[in-house]
Scaffold this motif. Structure first.
Motif, PDB file in Angstrom:
ATOM      1  N   LYS A 166      -1.418  -7.871  -5.796  1.00  0.00           N
ATOM      2  CA  LYS A 166      -0.505  -7.468  -4.721  1.00  0.00           C
ATOM      3  C   LYS A 166      -0.666  -5.981  -4.452  1.00  0.00           C
ATOM      4  O   LYS A 166      -0.970  -5.204  -5.351  1.00  0.00           O
ATOM      5  CB  LYS A 166       0.936  -7.746  -5.145  1.00  0.00           C
ATOM      6  CG  LYS A 166       1.329  -9.192  -4.976  1.00  0.00           C
ATOM      7  CD  LYS A 166       2.834  -9.311  -5.005  1.00  0.00           C
ATOM      8  CE  LYS A 166       3.241 -10.773  -4.899  1.00  0.00           C
ATOM      9  NZ  LYS A 166       4.657 -10.960  -5.202  1.00  0.00           N
ATOM     10  N   VAL A 167      -0.415  -5.585  -3.215  1.00  0.00           N
ATOM     11  CA  VAL A 167      -0.494  -4.168  -2.846  1.00  0.00           C
ATOM     12  C   VAL A 167       0.909  -3.669  -2.575  1.00  0.00           C
ATOM     13  O   VAL A 167       1.673  -4.326  -1.882  1.00  0.00           O
ATOM     14  CB  VAL A 167      -1.322  -3.979  -1.547  1.00  0.00           C
ATOM     15  CG1 VAL A 167      -1.546  -2.496  -1.286  1.00  0.00           C
ATOM     16  CG2 VAL A 167      -2.644  -4.712  -1.618  1.00  0.00           C
ATOM     17  N   SER A 168       1.248  -2.505  -3.134  1.00  0.00           N
ATOM     18  CA  SER A 168       2.538  -1.909  -2.792  1.00  0.00           C
ATOM     19  C   SER A 168       2.331  -0.467  -2.352  1.00  0.00           C
ATOM     20  O   SER A 168       1.343   0.171  -2.721  1.00  0.00           O
ATOM     21  CB  SER A 168       3.485  -1.936  -3.995  1.00  0.00           C
ATOM     22  OG  SER A 168       3.068  -0.978  -4.941  1.00  0.00           O
ATOM     23  N   HIS A 169       3.283   0.031  -1.584  1.00  0.00           N
ATOM     24  CA  HIS A 169       3.205   1.409  -1.084  1.00  0.00           C
ATOM     25  C   HIS A 169       3.154   2.399  -2.258  1.00  0.00           C
ATOM     26  O   HIS A 169       2.427   3.392  -2.228  1.00  0.00           O
ATOM     27  CB  HIS A 169       4.417   1.682  -0.202  1.00  0.00           C
ATOM     28  CG  HIS A 169       4.414   3.046   0.407  1.00  0.00           C
ATOM     29  ND1 HIS A 169       3.333   3.538   1.120  1.00  0.00           N
ATOM     30  CD2 HIS A 169       5.341   4.049   0.402  1.00  0.00           C
ATOM     31  CE1 HIS A 169       3.610   4.774   1.530  1.00  0.00           C
ATOM     32  NE2 HIS A 169       4.810   5.102   1.096  1.00  0.00           N
ATOM     33  N   GLU A 170       3.900   2.089  -3.325  1.00  0.00           N
ATOM     34  CA  GLU A 170       3.954   2.998  -4.478  1.00  0.00           C
ATOM     35  C   GLU A 170       2.585   3.121  -5.135  1.00  0.00           C
ATOM     36  O   GLU A 170       2.141   4.213  -5.475  1.00  0.00           O
ATOM     37  CB  GLU A 170       4.979   2.494  -5.519  1.00  0.00           C
ATOM     38  CG  GLU A 170       6.443   2.643  -5.087  1.00  0.00           C
ATOM     39  CD  GLU A 170       6.829   1.721  -3.929  1.00  0.00           C
ATOM     40  OE1 GLU A 170       6.253   0.608  -3.805  1.00  0.00           O
ATOM     41  OE2 GLU A 170       7.692   2.125  -3.120  1.00  0.00           O
ATOM     42  N   GLU A 171       1.902   1.974  -5.295  1.00  0.00           N
ATOM     43  CA  GLU A 171       0.576   2.015  -5.919  1.00  0.00           C
ATOM     44  C   GLU A 171      -0.415   2.776  -5.044  1.00  0.00           C
ATOM     45  O   GLU A 171      -1.263   3.509  -5.542  1.00  0.00           O
ATOM     46  CB  GLU A 171       0.056   0.585  -6.142  1.00  0.00           C
ATOM     47  CG  GLU A 171       0.666  -0.084  -7.354  1.00  0.00           C
ATOM     48  CD  GLU A 171       0.525  -1.606  -7.298  1.00  0.00           C
ATOM     49  OE1 GLU A 171       0.679  -2.235  -8.334  1.00  0.00           O
ATOM     50  OE2 GLU A 171       0.267  -2.138  -6.199  1.00  0.00           O
ATOM     51  N   VAL A 172      -0.280   2.567  -3.738  1.00  0.00           N
ATOM     52  CA  VAL A 172      -1.165   3.258  -2.796  1.00  0.00           C
ATOM     53  C   VAL A 172      -0.963   4.771  -2.930  1.00  0.00           C
ATOM     54  O   VAL A 172      -1.918   5.545  -3.029  1.00  0.00           O
ATOM     55  CB  VAL A 172      -0.889   2.775  -1.345  1.00  0.00           C
ATOM     56  CG1 VAL A 172      -1.492   3.721  -0.315  1.00  0.00           C
ATOM     57  CG2 VAL A 172      -1.437   1.362  -1.145  1.00  0.00           C
ATOM     58  N   GLN A 173       0.317   5.180  -3.005  1.00  0.00           N
ATOM     59  CA  GLN A 173       0.606   6.629  -3.117  1.00  0.00           C
ATOM     60  C   GLN A 173       0.105   7.199  -4.432  1.00  0.00           C
ATOM     61  O   GLN A 173      -0.449   8.300  -4.473  1.00  0.00           O
ATOM     62  CB  GLN A 173       2.102   6.861  -2.986  1.00  0.00           C
ATOM     63  CG  GLN A 173       2.498   6.923  -1.518  1.00  0.00           C
ATOM     64  CD  GLN A 173       3.881   7.499  -1.305  1.00  0.00           C
ATOM     65  OE1 GLN A 173       4.798   7.160  -2.049  1.00  0.00           O
ATOM     66  NE2 GLN A 173       4.035   8.327  -0.292  1.00  0.00           N
ATOM     67  N   GLU A 174       0.278   6.425  -5.491  1.00  0.00           N
ATOM     68  CA  GLU A 174      -0.151   6.879  -6.819  1.00  0.00           C
ATOM     69  C   GLU A 174      -1.668   7.104  -6.851  1.00  0.00           C
ATOM     70  O   GLU A 174      -2.150   8.140  -7.310  1.00  0.00           O
ATOM     71  CB  GLU A 174       0.237   5.812  -7.843  1.00  0.00           C
ATOM     72  CG  GLU A 174       0.375   6.311  -9.251  1.00  0.00           C
ATOM     73  CD  GLU A 174       0.835   5.173 -10.163  1.00  0.00           C
ATOM     74  OE1 GLU A 174       0.067   4.800 -11.049  1.00  0.00           O
ATOM     75  OE2 GLU A 174       1.951   4.643  -9.939  1.00  0.00           O
ATOM     76  N   ALA A 175      -2.408   6.123  -6.323  1.00  0.00           N
ATOM     77  CA  ALA A 175      -3.876   6.238  -6.305  1.00  0.00           C
ATOM     78  C   ALA A 175      -4.312   7.397  -5.420  1.00  0.00           C
ATOM     79  O   ALA A 175      -5.259   8.131  -5.745  1.00  0.00           O
ATOM     80  CB  ALA A 175      -4.499   4.928  -5.833  1.00  0.00           C
TER      81      ALA A 175
END
Ligand code: HPA
Length: 194
Positions: A166-175
């Motif tokens: 799954k993709v989440s905004h938080e993971e995107v920001q972290e990466a």
């Protein structure tokens, strides 16, 4: 700029690209763009930097729709939307500094949903290596105003090739935050040398 206006936020294409019009009036000659994107090329890993070599405009509206602005022609050429010399310069800097760098085609879509697995696969089949919700409108307006463009996508998630994640905004920001120092290092050095 710190951030940008996105089409998915409800801004129209004229608003999304207005900062580029202002930059042109201020006399800028080269635009450095960056974004977070979903990687579809199976060679990519989360956190990779991808130099954008070309794009596919998949937005439902075109930023040059309507009467032509006198900054450029009615039918602008887009053969070298991303400046080849700047790509070469970035390649050599990344090599010198030992920074892993990928290359690829960026697909610009409206969002705000992340893609379904079928959509990631379709975009990859259409020729894109990464997909995101920005950049393409600004690059089109910059090129229409004869501003050179250099772009980097940070690969913040992966999709399309049997990655049931799954993709989440938080993971995107972290990466994106983790990759930013490497991207900034390349861009700073490019500015110094050009
Ligand atoms: N899809 C679209 N936009 C994105 C993605 C993605 O997977 N990741 C970051 N921005």
């Amino acid at each position: 700029m710190e951030g940008r206006f996105h089409f998915y936020e409800g801004y129209n294409m004229k608003e999304v690209t207005f900062p580029i019009r202002v930059m042109h009036e201020l006399g800028i000659k080269t635009l450095f763009v960056s974004n977070a994107s979903g990687g579809m090329n199976p060679d990519f890993k989360i956190g990779d930097l991808m130099i954008i070599t070309d794009h596919i405009n998949f937005f439902p509206e075109h930023p040059l729709h309507g009467p032509n602005y006198p900054t450029g022609p009615r039918f602008p050429d887009m053969h070298e939307a991303y400046d080849h010399k700047l790509v070469e310069l970035a390649n050599s800097i990344a090599k010198e500094k030992g920074i892993r760098i990928m290359h690829g085609i960026y697909m610009g879509v409206q969002g705000p949903t992340f893609e379904t697995p079928a959509e990631y696969r379709m975009y990859h089949k259409l020729g894109a290596d990464a997909v995101g919700m920005s950049t393409v409108p600004e690059v089109i307006v910059a090129r229409h105003s004869d501003i050179k463009v250099f772009g980097i996508s940070v690969i913040t998630d992966l999709g399309g090739f049997d990655v049931p994640v799954k993709v989440s905004h938080e993971e995107v920001q972290e990466a994106a935050n983790a990759a930013q120092p490497r991207m900034t290092e390349i861009m700073r050095e490019m500015i110094k040398r050009s």
